[in-house]
Scaffold this motif. Structure first.
Motif, mmCIF file in Angstrom:
data_model
loop_
_atom_site.group_PDB
_atom_site.id
_atom_site.type_symbol
_atom_site.label_atom_id
_atom_site.label_comp_id
_atom_site.label_asym_id
_atom_site.label_seq_id
_atom_site.Cartn_x
_atom_site.Cartn_y
_atom_site.Cartn_z
ATOM 1 N N HIS A 98 2.008 61.168 -17.012
ATOM 2 C CA HIS A 98 0.822 62.002 -17.190
ATOM 3 C C HIS A 98 -0.354 61.306 -16.518
ATOM 4 C CE1 HIS A 98 -2.801 63.240 -19.753
ATOM 5 N NE2 HIS A 98 -2.494 64.297 -19.027
ATOM 6 N N SER A 99 -1.074 62.045 -15.678
ATOM 7 C CA SER A 99 -2.271 61.545 -15.023
ATOM 8 C C SER A 99 -1.950 60.316 -14.171
ATOM 9 C CB SER A 99 -3.354 61.259 -16.077
ATOM 10 O OG SER A 99 -4.622 61.112 -15.500
ATOM 11 N N MET A 100 -2.517 59.146 -14.479
ATOM 12 C CA MET A 100 -2.220 57.959 -13.689
ATOM 13 C C MET A 100 -0.739 57.586 -13.753
ATOM 14 S SD MET A 100 -3.729 54.090 -14.005
ATOM 15 C CE MET A 100 -2.864 52.745 -13.178
ATOM 16 N N GLY A 101 -0.084 57.913 -14.871
ATOM 17 C CA GLY A 101 1.341 57.646 -14.980
ATOM 18 C C GLY A 101 2.148 58.302 -13.866
ATOM 19 N N CYS A 102 1.665 59.451 -13.369
ATOM 20 C CA CYS A 102 2.325 60.102 -12.225
ATOM 21 C C CYS A 102 2.263 59.211 -10.991
ATOM 22 C CB CYS A 102 1.653 61.435 -11.917
ATOM 23 S SG CYS A 102 1.692 62.641 -13.248
ATOM 24 N N LYS A 103 1.088 58.661 -10.715
ATOM 25 C CA LYS A 103 0.942 57.796 -9.548
ATOM 26 C C LYS A 103 1.882 56.599 -9.634
ATOM 27 C CE LYS A 103 -2.391 55.093 -6.843
ATOM 28 N NZ LYS A 103 -3.814 54.694 -6.655
ATOM 29 N N LEU A 104 2.007 56.015 -10.814
ATOM 30 C CA LEU A 104 2.894 54.866 -10.966
ATOM 31 C C LEU A 104 4.345 55.251 -10.709
ATOM 32 C CD1 LEU A 104 1.318 53.159 -14.102
ATOM 33 C CD2 LEU A 104 0.981 52.576 -11.686
ATOM 34 N N HIS A 105 4.770 56.407 -11.220
ATOM 35 C CA HIS A 105 6.138 56.854 -10.946
ATOM 36 C C HIS A 105 6.342 57.135 -9.459
ATOM 37 C CE1 HIS A 105 8.185 56.891 -14.737
ATOM 38 N NE2 HIS A 105 7.263 57.624 -15.331
ATOM 39 N N LEU A 106 5.340 57.649 -8.801
ATOM 40 C CA LEU A 106 5.438 57.894 -7.360
ATOM 41 C C LEU A 106 5.572 56.580 -6.590
ATOM 42 C CD1 LEU A 106 2.735 60.676 -7.077
ATOM 43 C CD2 LEU A 106 5.174 60.989 -6.615
ATOM 44 N N LEU A 107 4.799 55.569 -6.988
ATOM 45 C CA LEU A 107 4.899 54.263 -6.333
ATOM 46 C C LEU A 107 6.250 53.617 -6.607
ATOM 47 C CD1 LEU A 107 1.299 52.874 -7.006
ATOM 48 C CD2 LEU A 107 2.210 53.760 -4.850
ATOM 49 N N ILE A 108 6.730 53.732 -7.842
ATOM 50 C CA ILE A 108 8.043 53.194 -8.173
ATOM 51 C C ILE A 108 9.118 53.857 -7.317
ATOM 52 C CG2 ILE A 108 9.824 53.149 -9.980
ATOM 53 C CD1 ILE A 108 7.513 52.772 -12.013
ATOM 54 N N GLY A 109 9.051 55.173 -7.203
ATOM 55 C CA GLY A 109 10.045 55.915 -6.436
ATOM 56 C C GLY A 109 9.936 55.737 -4.940
ATOM 57 N N SER A 110 8.822 55.154 -4.478
ATOM 58 C CA SER A 110 8.614 54.951 -3.044
ATOM 59 C C SER A 110 8.851 53.514 -2.607
ATOM 60 C CB SER A 110 7.179 55.347 -2.659
ATOM 61 O OG SER A 110 6.919 56.695 -2.948
ATOM 62 N N LEU A 111 8.496 52.553 -3.451
ATOM 63 C CA LEU A 111 8.461 51.149 -3.029
ATOM 64 C C LEU A 111 9.515 50.267 -3.682
ATOM 65 C CD1 LEU A 111 4.579 50.642 -3.150
ATOM 66 C CD2 LEU A 111 5.983 51.178 -1.156
ATOM 67 N N LEU A 112 10.152 50.742 -4.741
ATOM 68 C CA LEU A 112 11.047 49.887 -5.514
ATOM 69 C C LEU A 112 12.445 50.496 -5.587
ATOM 70 C CD1 LEU A 112 8.511 49.117 -8.372
ATOM 71 C CD2 LEU A 112 9.070 47.655 -6.417
ATOM 72 N N PRO A 113 13.476 49.661 -5.675
ATOM 73 C CA PRO A 113 14.846 50.168 -5.773
ATOM 74 C C PRO A 113 15.116 50.709 -7.173
ATOM 75 C CG PRO A 113 14.846 47.774 -5.879
ATOM 76 C CD PRO A 113 13.426 48.183 -5.614
ATOM 77 N N VAL A 114 15.144 52.006 -7.310
ATOM 78 C CA VAL A 114 15.299 52.622 -8.620
ATOM 79 C C VAL A 114 16.117 53.900 -8.473
ATOM 80 C CG1 VAL A 114 13.166 53.966 -8.430
ATOM 81 C CG2 VAL A 114 14.046 53.382 -10.675
ATOM 82 N N GLU A 115 16.934 54.178 -9.487
ATOM 83 C CA GLU A 115 17.699 55.420 -9.521
ATOM 84 C C GLU A 115 17.096 56.342 -10.567
ATOM 85 O OE1 GLU A 115 21.869 55.009 -10.010
ATOM 86 O OE2 GLU A 115 22.097 53.568 -8.368
#
Length: 255
Positions: A98-115
């Motif tokens: 939610h809100s800033m939490g969206c940005k963090l999930h976007l960064l995680i999904g772009s920059l870090l190895p995550v499934e």
């Protein structure tokens, strides 16, 4: 189910889990997500989703926060599996922000190895520091202060590197700071048939709605009727949000 604090995360484990939700809240309410988002998260847990809500404190370095919250989530998940609290070897994992939490999930999904089986992004915004924190430039008048990455840099990172194919974007009809429109176009350009957009009634703070206890007396009075009506109105937007999330998670699930 009771909330448990495990390695710095707040966790709910339903009796028969069908999936895992990693939750990240908004910038100024993320330090106690099990309290500030309690109603929504507990209702999702009641439908079979393990909730791992990671608290964080907002700083200017959002990439560092993204790395930390993912590490904390993975450590907690490992502890749950090692202790036998979570017996399934594999459950689909979804990001919910939610809100800033969206940005963090976007960064995680772009920059870090995550499934991830998918991400649910509610009320996304990507403001510059001076807009998100109006007094920020008064702390240092000689140097510009900005989030890392900046709004433009964030868009570029997501456009080039975001790897979570299935996404649900939710905005509210009376949310004046939502920036989901620009994000939805970026995601549609990457995954044209995997992005769902919904506009629901409510405001930016709708996900923060809390339970209101209305204790009726020995007989049902007009005041009780008014209280029940008020409670239904308060929960109308929250219930629509809950239903939209659950339907996207599992289109065959009962409401």
């Amino acid at each position: 189910m009771d909330w448990k604090e495990i390695r710095g995360n707040w966790v709910l484990i339903p009796p028969k889990p069908i999936g895992i939700i990693h939750f990240l809240g908004g910038a100024f309410v993320a330090t106690a997500p099990h309290l500030t988002y309690r109603w929504l998260l507990e209702h999702l847990a009641n439908k079979g989703y393990v909730i791992i809500a990671t608290p964080f404190i907002n700083t200017l370095d959002h990439i560092a926060i993204a790395k930390t919250v993912l590490l904390n989530f993975e450590r907690t998940l490992e502890r749950l599996q090692d202790s036998g609290s979570l017996r399934q070897l594999y459950l689909p994992t979804y990001g919910l922000g939610h809100s800033m939490g969206c940005k963090l999930h976007l960064l995680i999904g772009s920059l870090l190895p995550v499934e991830r089986a998918g991400n649910i992004l509610i009320s996304f915004n990507n403001y510059a520091a001076k807009e998100a924190i109006p007094l920020v430039e008064q702390f240092n008048s000689t140097l510009p202060i900005e989030f890392t990455p900046s709004p433009v840099e964030t868009d570029t990172i997501v456009r080039q590197s975001y790897n979570i194919r299935r996404n649900l974007l939710i905005k509210f009809s009376n949310d004046t700071i939502d920036q989901s429109a620009g994000l939805s176009q970026i995601l549609l350009d990457r995954f044209s048939h995997m992005v769902t957009k919904q506009t629901l009634p409510g405001t930016h703070t709708t996900p923060l709605g809390q339970d209101i206890k209305w204790q009726t007396g020995g007989s049902f009075t007009p005041w009780d009727a008014l209280g029940q009506w008020f409670k239904q109105e308060i929960y109308r937007d929250l219930n629509q949000l809950k239903r939209a999330i659950l339907l996207w998670l599992n289109p065959l699930s009962p409401p």
